[in-house]
Design an enzyme around this catalytic site. Structure first.
Site, PDB file in Angstrom:
ATOM      1  N   GLY B 194       0.798  -1.228   0.000  1.00 49.74           N
ATOM      2  CA  GLY B 194       0.000   0.000   0.000  1.00 49.74           C
ATOM      3  C   GLY B 194       0.826   1.271   0.000  1.00 49.74           C
ATOM      4  CG  ASN B 263       6.549   4.505  -3.538  1.00 45.38           C
ATOM      5  OD1 ASN B 263       6.211   3.333  -3.569  1.00 45.38           O
ATOM      6  ND2 ASN B 263       5.669   5.485  -3.469  1.00 45.38           N
ATOM      7  CG  ASP B 307       6.093   4.033  -7.654  1.00 42.27           C
ATOM      8  OD1 ASP B 307       6.445   3.581  -6.547  1.00 42.27           O
ATOM      9  OD2 ASP B 307       5.086   3.629  -8.261  1.00 42.27           O
ATOM     10  NE  ARG B 334       9.645   0.235  -9.265  1.00 47.62           N
ATOM     11  CZ  ARG B 334       8.388   0.102  -8.827  1.00 47.62           C
ATOM     12  NH1 ARG B 334       8.120  -0.675  -7.805  1.00 47.62           N
ATOM     13  NH2 ARG B 334       7.402   0.749  -9.395  1.00 47.62           N
ATOM     14  CG  ASN B 393       9.136  -4.249  -9.165  1.00 48.97           C
ATOM     15  OD1 ASN B 393       9.067  -4.399  -7.957  1.00 48.97           O
ATOM     16  ND2 ASN B 393       8.328  -3.416  -9.795  1.00 48.97           N
TER      17      ASN B 393
END
Lengths: 253, 533
Positions: B194, B263, B307, B334, B393
């Site tokens: 989330g 992030n 992000d 990432r 990722n």
């Protein structure tokens, strides 16, 4: 065609804020992180494949935005009703061709143009025609009139996945000409110009030369008079055969 | 130097390296026949000491069995666990199975009925959670997994019965968890997802026996706490992100866990209301298991507006580093940079791009990136590489102590960033995927294999083995093996369904198997001659 639409929307995004409809801003903020900037999917599914987006009512779509879909990643968005309405309008505007007024022109004459220009050699309409290019029976439900015009006039601008022209030279020296349907590290699947599949292993392939442009000749449209072109576009605009499936190309991975 | 001498030196190095790995590995993972955590053990290496299947015979690898899921989940991201011949696998967010790992025959099934999660009290989206997770953690006769209604559930591994089920949300709204839990001593560690949903990230530790919360570590400091100076003096920190949605790693010698964070928030691409570095977003935290306190932290992307979650596995390796043994932490981030840190102190040792990047000009001595000009998102759109999906990722990397290489599913891409969102620049460069073998000493890519025919995002990870192999997949379902030393493609099998998981390996009855979860099934492979009926 699908790639074309993607490029068109991405292009519109890159142009900046001055022409952005309000629903686009709402979309970018709340929806794009999962459904992708062009609504064709990211971590979340493509909205162009969503029945509620593509065929459902405004109310049904608004309800899903507001309440989410329990048990999935689609969370409820507590945003102002005005924003939801803007968002629904925007999503309909990008996903629902075929709801505007009919394109001007004589569709019956346009059908003759379609035949004369040789479009049917590669494109199938209602079960008749060639197989190398995309089936056009529902083209007006997939593309907006200006997109169809662009695709007719500038076939090289974008070639959809599975329709790119290719020449494969095998180790034995023969060459296979057709469209590249699929490829991975080990095999290639080519639909030859004679309509037969050539199923090739990488081991037997010397080189793969992908066409830069489309197999569709640019000259075809260039030779039409303005009237002929308009009639052809009217004919294409009448191609609204019900879509039997939302999976228009390959499995959505 | 003669070839023989070189060979001798490399053999000695490998032996030293293997010994070091043995020390780093928690004693409970000593038996290589079992695969007991998401990554196989506590190191995050995803390296198996099994070598029955090797580069010389992998061509004879064939399916031994498949187990098809009754209900197709939205995603299958789990790595199965195997102990003493029994496989435990979660499917989507609410199904779980125990299977005979030799035959794929079902031993028990668990189907969780998901209640609709309650709405949040706060005026912000309440995440119902994702309807998938990445698998079990295992301790004694207990299997632990998270479900979409914010439950951490312990099942009895012998019959699939619920031993206890704890609500992990309190006092926050239900964010959901997707990562496989991690067992450290008598604790089960659970992160949460989330990070894009205006949350304050945290890591929870529960008692293995009772399911009671032992401690909770927020990953965004409150005013007055250390690190709070990296946030403005507003309420922003309450929605500061730094989610803990993947699985951490653990060093038993130092008794430290390493947990990566995502992030910062609340707005991913617009940093104007969260000026500062935004600790501990995009970081790795060295956490003491006894109380959840932070020994050190390292932030990869300060004040992230792209992000670039740092939730990729922090891989723990003991190896020679510039002439002396050192306790290392590796991460292929990432943000397209491969990092080496000293995991005792958090000291920065190396940063080297492993995928296309245009945002970092250089790195300071402390490892802070010096930005290129014009990389901050603008309303016109700022083109930066990598795009939002990153240079890699959460798909698992793997490290092979015999080759000294870290295997990473890398992605070359560029994107446009706006304060309100992003787009992929697929006009000038279609995103491309590669299996890259990174030499951990230099950070340079030793070899690479393009992964063809894949779509824009690939979340299938890797496994490497003492048999000199590295296993990886395409999104469309090609499951592949390459020579871990040279990158030569040796074997493949088309599973025919989406793969967004990483492989594992185990041995039962003297036979080694390789297993992978696809969207609709678990496949287990064995050598042709070893296949059972």
């Amino acid at each position: 065609m699908r790639v074309f639409l993607l490029v068109w929307i991405a292009g519109a995004t890159a142009l900046g804020a001055e022409t952005v409809p309000p629903g686009r801003e709402v979309y970018g903020k709340y929806c794009a992180p999962c459904h992708g900037a062009n609504a064709r999917g990211g971590e979340g599914p493509s909205l162009f494949r969503s029945r509620v987006v593509v065929t459902g009512t405004r109310e049904a779509l608004g309800r899903i935005v507001r309440e989410g879909i329990p048990g999935t990643s689609m969370i409820p968005f507590r945003i102002a009703d005005e924003q939801i309405q803007q968002l629904v309008t925007y999503l309909h505007s990008i996903t629902r061709p075929g709801e505007g007024p009919p394109v001007a022109g004589d569709a019956a004459l346009g059908e003759a143009v379609f035949r004369k220009a040789g479009c049917g050699n590669c494109h199938m309409v209602n079960g008749a025609g060639g197989v190398l290019g995309p089936d056009l029976s529902s083209v007006a439900l997939r593309l907006f009139p200006d997109q169809i015009r662009h695709a007719v006039l500038e076939p090289d601008a974008a070639v959809g996945e599975g329709y790119r022209g290719v020449t494969v030279v095998t180790r034995s020296g023969s060459s296979v000409r057709g469209v590249l349907k699929r490829e991975d590290n080990f095999s290639l699947q080519v639909l030859r110009q004679d309509g037969q599949f050539a199923l090739l292993s990488r081991d037997e392939v010397e080189r793969v030369n992908l066409d830069k442009g489309s197999l569709m000749p640019k000259s075809a449209a260039a030779q039409l008079t303005p009237n002929e072109l308009q009639n052809l576009l009217a004919f294409l605009d009448r191609q609204r055969a019900p879509r039997l499936t939302f999976t228009l190309t390959f499995q959505n991975y | 130097m003669s070839k023989r001498l070189l060979l001798l030196i490399s053999t000695v190095c490998v032996a030293v390296s293997a010994q070091q790995t043995d020390r780093l590995r928690d004693a409970r993972y000593a038996n290589p026949d079992n695969w007991l955590t998401y990554d196989g053990d506590n190191t995050g290496q995803r390296y198996s000491r099994l070598d029955q299947i090797h580069r010389g015979n992998v061509k004879r690898l064939v399916p031994a069995w498949a187990y098809q899921f009754v209900k197709l989940p939205l995603r299958s991201e789990a790595t199965p666990l195997v102990r003493d011949g029994v496989m435990y696998v979660t499917v989507g967010g609410a199904q779980a199975y125990a299977l005979d790992a030799r035959t794929g025959r079902e031993l028990w099934a668990f189907h969780h009925s998901i209640a609709e999660p309650p709405k949040t009290a706060r005026q912000q989206p309440s995440a119902s959670g994702a309807d998938w997770n990445r698998g079990f953690a295992l301790s004694g006769n207990r299997l632990f997994f998270t479900t979409t209604d914010c439950k951490l559930t312990a099942l009895d591994s012998r019959n699939g019965s619920v031993v206890w089920s704890t609500d992990v949300r309190s006092p926050e709204p239900c964010y959901g968890s997707t990562g496989a839990p991690l067992i450290v001593n008598n604790l089960v560690l659970v992160g949460q997802r989330g990070g894009d949903l205006r949350i304050r990230g945290h890591l929870n530790a529960y008692d293995v026996e009772t399911g009671k919360l032992v401690w909770k570590r927020f990953t965004v400091p409150a005013p007055g706490e250390k690190g709070s100076e990296t946030w403005p003096a507003t309420e922003t920190w309450k929605e500061g992100g730094a989610a803990t949605w993947t699985t951490g790693t653990y060093d038993p010698e130092q008794n430290l866990m390493y947990w990566p964070t995502g992030n910062p928030g609340p707005d991913d691409y617009d940093g104007s209301n969260r000026k500062g570095d935004n600790l501990y977003a995009d970081s790795v935290l060295a956490v003491r298991p006894e109380d959840g306190s932070i020994r050190w932290h390292f932030q990869f992307t300060p004040h992230d507006v792209w992000d670039w979650d740092a939730n990729e596995t922090p891989v723990l390796v003991d190896a020679e580093w510039q002439g002396r043994p050192r306790k290392l932490l590796l991460q292929a981030n990432r943000n397209s940079i491969f990092y080496v840190l000293d995991r005792s102190t958090g000291a920065f040792l190396l940063a080297q791009p492993f995928a296309t990047q245009t945002w970092a000009k250089s790195f300071t001595e402390a490892g802070r990136p010096v930005l290129q000009p014009n990389v901050i998102p603008t309303h016109k759109g700022t083109r930066v590489c990598p795009d939002v999906h990153g240079g890699t990722n959460w798909q698992s990397p793997s490290y092979n102590p015999k080759t000294g290489l870290l295997y990473v599913v890398a992605r070359d891409s560029c994107g446009f960033y706006f304060p309100t969102g992003f787009s992929i620049d697929s006009e000038s460069q279609t995103p491309r995927h590669f299996l890259r073998a990174i030499d951990i000493q230099s950070g340079k890519t030793r070899w690479e294999i393009p992964i063809l025919g894949t779509s824009e995002i690939l979340h299938a990870g890797t496994l490497t083995t003492a048999g000199g192999l590295v296993f990886f997949s395409s999104r469309e379902g090609q499951f592949m093996a390459a020579d871990a030393e040279t990158g030569e493609m040796l074997w493949h099998f088309n599973t025919g369904g989406t793969i967004r998981a990483s492989a594992m390996t185990y041995r039962v009855g003297g036979i080694q198997y390789i297993a992978i979860t696809t969207k609709g099934a678990v496949f287990a492979f064995a050598l042709m001659e070893d296949r059972r009926n």
